[in-house]
Design a protein around this motif. Structure first.
Motif, short mmCIF file in Angstrom:
data_model
loop_
_atom_site.label_atom_id
_atom_site.label_comp_id
_atom_site.label_asym_id
_atom_site.label_seq_id
_atom_site.Cartn_x
_atom_site.Cartn_y
_atom_site.Cartn_z
N PRO A 193 0.81 -1.22 0.00
CA PRO A 193 0.00 0.00 0.00
C PRO A 193 0.85 1.27 0.00
O PRO A 193 0.39 2.33 -0.39
CB PRO A 193 -0.84 -0.12 1.27
N LEU A 194 2.11 1.15 0.40
CA LEU A 194 3.00 2.32 0.41
C LEU A 194 3.27 2.85 -1.00
O LEU A 194 3.67 3.99 -1.17
CB LEU A 194 4.32 1.97 1.11
N THR A 195 3.02 2.01 -2.00
CA THR A 195 3.17 2.44 -3.39
C THR A 195 2.21 3.58 -3.70
O THR A 195 2.53 4.48 -4.46
CB THR A 195 2.90 1.25 -4.34
N PHE A 196 1.02 3.53 -3.10
CA PHE A 196 -0.01 4.53 -3.36
C PHE A 196 -0.14 5.56 -2.25
O PHE A 196 -0.52 6.70 -2.50
CB PHE A 196 -1.37 3.83 -3.55
N ARG A 197 0.13 5.14 -1.04
CA ARG A 197 0.01 6.02 0.13
C ARG A 197 1.26 5.89 0.99
O ARG A 197 1.32 5.04 1.88
CB ARG A 197 -1.22 5.63 0.98
N ASP A 237 2.25 7.42 3.42
CA ASP A 237 2.00 7.64 4.84
C ASP A 237 1.10 6.56 5.46
O ASP A 237 0.65 6.68 6.58
CB ASP A 237 1.37 9.02 5.05
N TYR A 238 0.83 5.49 4.73
CA TYR A 238 -0.05 4.42 5.19
C TYR A 238 0.49 3.75 6.44
O TYR A 238 1.68 3.39 6.51
CB TYR A 238 -0.23 3.37 4.08
N THR A 239 -0.34 3.59 7.44
CA THR A 239 0.03 2.87 8.65
C THR A 239 -1.15 1.99 9.07
O THR A 239 -2.29 2.25 8.72
CB THR A 239 0.38 3.82 9.82
N VAL A 240 -0.83 0.97 9.82
CA VAL A 240 -1.85 0.06 10.32
C VAL A 240 -1.81 0.11 11.84
O VAL A 240 -0.74 0.02 12.44
CB VAL A 240 -1.57 -1.39 9.86
N GLU A 241 -2.97 0.29 12.44
CA GLU A 241 -3.07 0.24 13.90
C GLU A 241 -3.48 -1.15 14.31
O GLU A 241 -4.51 -1.65 13.88
CB GLU A 241 -4.09 1.25 14.40
N VAL A 242 -2.66 -1.77 15.11
CA VAL A 242 -2.97 -3.10 15.63
C VAL A 242 -3.41 -2.93 17.07
O VAL A 242 -2.69 -2.37 17.89
CB VAL A 242 -1.76 -4.03 15.54
N THR A 243 -4.63 -3.40 17.35
CA THR A 243 -5.15 -3.28 18.72
C THR A 243 -5.10 -4.60 19.44
O THR A 243 -4.97 -5.64 18.87
CB THR A 243 -6.60 -2.77 18.69
#
Length: 75
Positions: A63-67, A69-75
């Motif tokens: 997803p970093l190819t398009f965004r 600043d993409y991050t995933v929050e793991v809860t």
């Protein structure tokens, strides 16, 4: 290990490169072992090739190819 695939023919996979998803992917719970393969040298796409069923491979992309600043929050 050697694996026969429908898309790539016979491939040799180092055990260190095996990705194990204990519960499989949604809809494919019986397929738990995969390897990530390049599509082409200059392509952002890769293949998540099942080692449990050589006919199953999923195209993936970061997803970093398009965004960037993409991050995933793991809860």
């Amino acid at each position: 290990m050697k694996v026969q695939t429908s898309r790539f023919g016979e491939i040799e996979v180092d055990n260190a490169d095996v990705i194990t998803l204990p519960e499989g992917l949604v809809g494919f719970p019986e397929l738990v072992r995969y390897v990530l393969l390049d599509h082409d040298a200059d392509s952002p796409f890769k293949w998540l090739q099942s080692l449990d069923d050589g006919t199953m491979a999923f195209v993936v992309i970061s997803p970093l190819t398009f965004r960037p600043d993409y991050t995933v929050e793991v809860t």
